[in-house]
Write a protein that holds these residues in place. Structure first.
Motif, PDB file in Angstrom:
ATOM      1  N   GLU A 124      40.356  49.235  33.505  1.00 24.32           N
ATOM      2  CA  GLU A 124      41.352  48.944  34.361  1.00 24.32           C
ATOM      3  C   GLU A 124      40.767  48.006  35.305  1.00 24.32           C
ATOM      4  N   LEU A 125      41.870  47.411  36.225  1.00 28.50           N
ATOM      5  CA  LEU A 125      41.471  46.394  37.359  1.00 28.50           C
ATOM      6  C   LEU A 125      40.279  46.671  38.278  1.00 28.50           C
ATOM      7  N   ILE A 126      40.659  48.020  38.726  1.00 25.58           N
ATOM      8  CA  ILE A 126      39.530  48.095  39.925  1.00 25.58           C
ATOM      9  C   ILE A 126      38.119  48.604  39.552  1.00 25.58           C
ATOM     10  N   ASP A 127      38.090  49.106  38.244  1.00 32.53           N
ATOM     11  CA  ASP A 127      36.734  49.489  37.590  1.00 32.53           C
ATOM     12  C   ASP A 127      36.119  48.098  37.083  1.00 32.53           C
ATOM     13  N   TRP A 128      37.068  47.359  36.428  1.00 29.26           N
ATOM     14  CA  TRP A 128      36.599  45.926  35.927  1.00 29.26           C
ATOM     15  C   TRP A 128      35.962  45.292  37.079  1.00 29.26           C
ATOM     16  N   LEU A 129      36.696  45.266  38.305  1.00 31.48           N
ATOM     17  CA  LEU A 129      36.186  44.436  39.571  1.00 31.48           C
ATOM     18  C   LEU A 129      34.818  44.921  39.919  1.00 31.48           C
ATOM     19  N   SER A 180      45.731  31.815  33.313  1.00 36.28           N
ATOM     20  CA  SER A 180      44.914  32.213  32.234  1.00 36.28           C
ATOM     21  C   SER A 180      44.279  33.451  32.903  1.00 36.28           C
ATOM     22  N   ASP A 181      44.035  33.423  34.343  1.00 36.02           N
ATOM     23  CA  ASP A 181      43.395  34.587  34.865  1.00 36.02           C
ATOM     24  C   ASP A 181      42.070  34.972  34.411  1.00 36.02           C
ATOM     25  N   VAL A 182      41.441  33.754  33.760  1.00 36.58           N
ATOM     26  CA  VAL A 182      40.049  34.042  33.316  1.00 36.58           C
ATOM     27  C   VAL A 182      39.123  34.646  34.559  1.00 36.58           C
ATOM     28  N   PRO A 218      42.778  34.845  50.335  1.00 34.91           N
ATOM     29  CA  PRO A 218      42.638  36.263  50.637  1.00 34.91           C
ATOM     30  C   PRO A 218      42.470  36.999  49.140  1.00 34.91           C
ATOM     31  N   ARG A 219      41.252  37.619  48.699  1.00 34.32           N
ATOM     32  CA  ARG A 219      41.255  37.931  47.363  1.00 34.32           C
ATOM     33  C   ARG A 219      42.591  38.781  47.051  1.00 34.32           C
ATOM     34  N   PHE A 220      42.626  40.093  47.710  1.00 30.71           N
ATOM     35  CA  PHE A 220      43.599  40.968  47.693  1.00 30.71           C
ATOM     36  C   PHE A 220      43.614  41.891  48.699  1.00 30.71           C
ATOM     37  N   VAL A 251      43.266  31.099  37.968  1.00 28.58           N
ATOM     38  CA  VAL A 251      42.048  31.237  37.334  1.00 28.58           C
ATOM     39  C   VAL A 251      40.991  31.378  38.201  1.00 28.58           C
ATOM     40  N   HIS A 252      39.896  32.168  37.757  1.00 24.80           N
ATOM     41  CA  HIS A 252      38.877  32.421  38.416  1.00 24.80           C
ATOM     42  C   HIS A 252      37.736  31.641  38.097  1.00 24.80           C
ATOM     43  N   ALA A 253      37.311  30.596  38.606  1.00 20.70           N
ATOM     44  CA  ALA A 253      35.976  29.743  37.937  1.00 20.70           C
ATOM     45  C   ALA A 253      34.876  30.560  37.888  1.00 20.70           C
ATOM     46  N   PRO A 254      34.354  31.383  38.722  1.00 16.93           N
ATOM     47  CA  PRO A 254      33.161  31.904  38.702  1.00 16.93           C
ATOM     48  C   PRO A 254      33.010  33.136  37.568  1.00 16.93           C
ATOM     49  N   GLN A 255      34.245  33.531  37.039  1.00  7.93           N
ATOM     50  CA  GLN A 255      34.255  34.404  35.879  1.00  7.93           C
ATOM     51  C   GLN A 255      34.396  34.015  34.558  1.00  7.93           C
ATOM     52  N   TYR A 256      34.331  32.435  34.480  1.00  9.36           N
ATOM     53  CA  TYR A 256      34.544  32.073  33.186  1.00  9.36           C
ATOM     54  C   TYR A 256      33.226  32.189  32.311  1.00  9.36           C
ATOM     55  N   SER A 308      46.774  34.456  46.069  1.00 10.70           N
ATOM     56  CA  SER A 308      46.356  35.840  46.059  1.00 10.70           C
ATOM     57  C   SER A 308      46.814  36.688  44.606  1.00 10.70           C
ATOM     58  N   HIS A 309      46.722  38.119  45.062  1.00  8.35           N
ATOM     59  CA  HIS A 309      47.059  39.018  43.852  1.00  8.35           C
ATOM     60  C   HIS A 309      48.065  39.781  44.373  1.00  8.35           C
ATOM     61  N   LEU A 310      49.100  40.337  43.374  1.00  8.36           N
ATOM     62  CA  LEU A 310      50.124  41.078  44.032  1.00  8.36           C
ATOM     63  C   LEU A 310      50.533  42.124  42.847  1.00  8.36           C
ATOM     64  N   SER A 311      50.686  43.227  43.065  1.00  8.46           N
ATOM     65  CA  SER A 311      51.171  44.214  42.136  1.00  8.46           C
ATOM     66  C   SER A 311      50.735  44.101  40.753  1.00  8.46           C
ATOM     67  N   GLU A 312      49.522  44.209  40.734  1.00  8.74           N
ATOM     68  CA  GLU A 312      48.910  44.126  39.091  1.00  8.74           C
ATOM     69  C   GLU A 312      48.787  45.259  38.525  1.00  8.74           C
ATOM     70  N   ASN A 313      48.381  46.393  39.212  1.00  7.89           N
ATOM     71  CA  ASN A 313      47.964  47.405  38.537  1.00  7.89           C
ATOM     72  C   ASN A 313      48.518  48.705  39.268  1.00  7.89           C
ATOM     73  N   ALA A 355      49.702  36.284  41.953  1.00  2.00           N
ATOM     74  CA  ALA A 355      49.391  36.358  40.690  1.00  2.00           C
ATOM     75  C   ALA A 355      49.738  37.866  40.190  1.00  2.00           C
ATOM     76  N   HIS A 356      50.637  37.644  38.963  1.00  2.00           N
ATOM     77  CA  HIS A 356      50.737  39.047  38.185  1.00  2.00           C
ATOM     78  C   HIS A 356      52.261  39.670  38.523  1.00  2.00           C
ATOM     79  N   CYS A 357      52.313  40.347  39.644  1.00  2.00           N
ATOM     80  CA  CYS A 357      53.821  40.919  39.868  1.00  2.00           C
ATOM     81  C   CYS A 357      54.202  41.735  38.679  1.00  2.00           C
TER      82      CYS A 357
END
Ligand code: GUN
Ligand code: FE
Length: 423
Positions: A82-87, A314-316, A195-197, A67-72, A222-227, A263-265
């Motif tokens: 999608e992921l990269i544009d959303w970030l 939750s990956d909020v 490390p974020r990703f 979960v990402h607290a600052p994104q709540y 970290s994050h892995l193979s999400e998108n 996260a994700h895979c």
């Protein structure tokens, strides 16, 4: 730490496929540790204080592995990308605001308040790149009795100027300062390397994080193979790696020696899965986020078959809901769609499996957590489901099933973490 008894209707995982339920039973807590569930309270425990919860349900505290607290505070907003544009469009802009400690404190108060109201007792949490804000978040969680991990995020490339650390050296230096301070100040909330990703972390930074891990013996998240687009990007950034996970493994941040959560895979290749299984990497399955960001559906049945360790996240704010009950329902639903539409080889998850992922499965990352069996840390949530009216007489298992689908964590009336009442 206290010693006491709870009376009520219990449900917990025996294993991946079986639930144990006990009606009008007793759960003994001794110094923060479970001493078993009994239909008749043994003589030696009869003098202990007993809290009788009557008809209410009692389950192990739920685990949020990602979960990402600052994104709540922007949950539920801006999910049409999608992921990269959303970030780039939403997430990085919001996280940059946490350079301001006053902003961070006010925003983290909202996250921590809502986490306390939820059925979650332990979590692995991303902060931001900012030391002060991340330490403030850790302090708030520690003060409220939450146990878990929080990470100061590392990112030194492919990030907007306001959220990019100046150099790998500075990022590493700040990480050491943060770890030192966190270790001195907190006991329940522990630091985890974050490390974020791969796209936002240079090889030089990863190398420095590897030495920090060796020095402080920290787990990593970290994050892995999400998108799909993200995976192609990683292949361009790391042309010599055969799969995404290798880019972490090269730097010792892919399980084996130190625990790792990825996260994700969603799109992991067979080779990646082999290494995940072999090195005991935990997969944080985040079905709601994977749906919102159109990432796909991770084949969790296949991962179970391979014996991969897993929990739910939750990956909020990729996910809009902090509720791990909701994550269970989402995991069940997407597994059914995946089976029907994509691949009939992998059967849908069962209720028992979703409950296992949310408790004992994810709990394993923290040690003996996520069950009421003897020796497990005493994390429990007490649930009042009496507002859900029905014409039927329901078993304990049916009441849990209904809670998974209907609940938004408002049923939580009491919560214990390692034996401490935190509600
Ligand atoms: N990959 C890198 N950063 C993030 C993030 O904040 N959320 C999600 N879902 N994936 C990411
Ligand atoms: Fe995430």
């Amino acid at each position: 730490m206290s010693t006491f008894v709870l009376k009520g209707n219990f449900c917990f995982s025996k294993n991946q496929t079986e639930l144990t339920t006990k009606e009008n039973a007793y759960l003994v807590c001794e110094e923060g540790v479970c001493k078993g569930v009994y239909e008749e309270l043994p003589e030696k425990y009869k003098s202990l204080p007993c809290h009788d919860y009557g008809e209410k349900l009692i389950i192990p505290g739920l685990i949020d592995l990602h979960v990402h607290a600052p994104q709540y505070t922007f949950r539920g907003l801006g999910m049409d990308l999608e992921l990269i544009d959303w970030l780039n469009t939403h997430t990085f802009k919001e996280e940059a605001k946490y350079a301001n400690l006053d902003y961070a404190e006010r925003a983290y108060e909202i996250f921590v308040d809502d986490l306390m109201k939820s059925a979650t007792t332990r979590a692995c949490i991303f902060g931001t790149i900012h030391n002060e804000a991340t330490l403030k978040l850790m302090e708030m969680l520690e003060d409220r009795g939450v146990k878990g991990y929080v990470g100061k995020v590392n990112m030194d490339r492919n990030s907007p100027e306001e959220l990019c650390e100046e150099s790998d050296s500075l990022s590493a230096q700040k990480t050491i300062e943060w770890i030192e301070e966190a270790r001195n100040r907190f006991h329940k909330i522990k630091p985890i390397l974050t490390p974020r990703f791969i796209p936002t972390c240079s090889d030089e930074l990863m190398k420095k994080l590897e030495s920090i891990q060796e020095k402080y013996h920290l787990p990593v998240q970290s994050h892995l193979s999400e998108n799909i687009g993200e995976i192609e990007w990683v292949q361009e950034l790391c042309p010599t790696t055969k799969f995404y996970g290798e880019a972490y493994n090269k730097f010792g941040m892919f399980g084996n020696k130190y625990p790792a959560i990825m996260a994700h895979c969603v799109h992991s290749t067979e080779a990646e899965l082999e290494l995940i299984a072999k090195q005991n990497v935990f997969v944080a399955h985040c079905p709601q986020s994977n749906t919102n960001l159109s990432s796909g559906v991770a084949p969790i049945r296949k991962y179970f078959n391979k014996g991969i360790k897993m929990g739910l996240g939750s990956d909020v704010a990729g996910g809009f809901d902090l509720s791990i009950f909701r994550a269970m329902a989402d995991a069940l639903q997407v597994s059914k769609l995946r089976w029907r539409l994509l691949d009939t080889n992998f059967t849908p998850l069962k209720l028992e499996e979703a409950f296992y992922l949310a408790t004992k499965g994810g709990g394993q990352f923290f040690g003996k957590v996520g069950s009421f069996e003897e020796g497990y840390e005493f994390d429990a949530v007490v649930l009042d489901d009496s507002s859900f009216r029905t014409m039927r007489k329901l078993s304990v298992k049916e009441r849990i099933e209904r809670l998974i689908y209907l609940a938004n964590d408002t049923c939580v009336v009491d919560k214990y973490i390692a034996g401490e009442n935190v509600k």
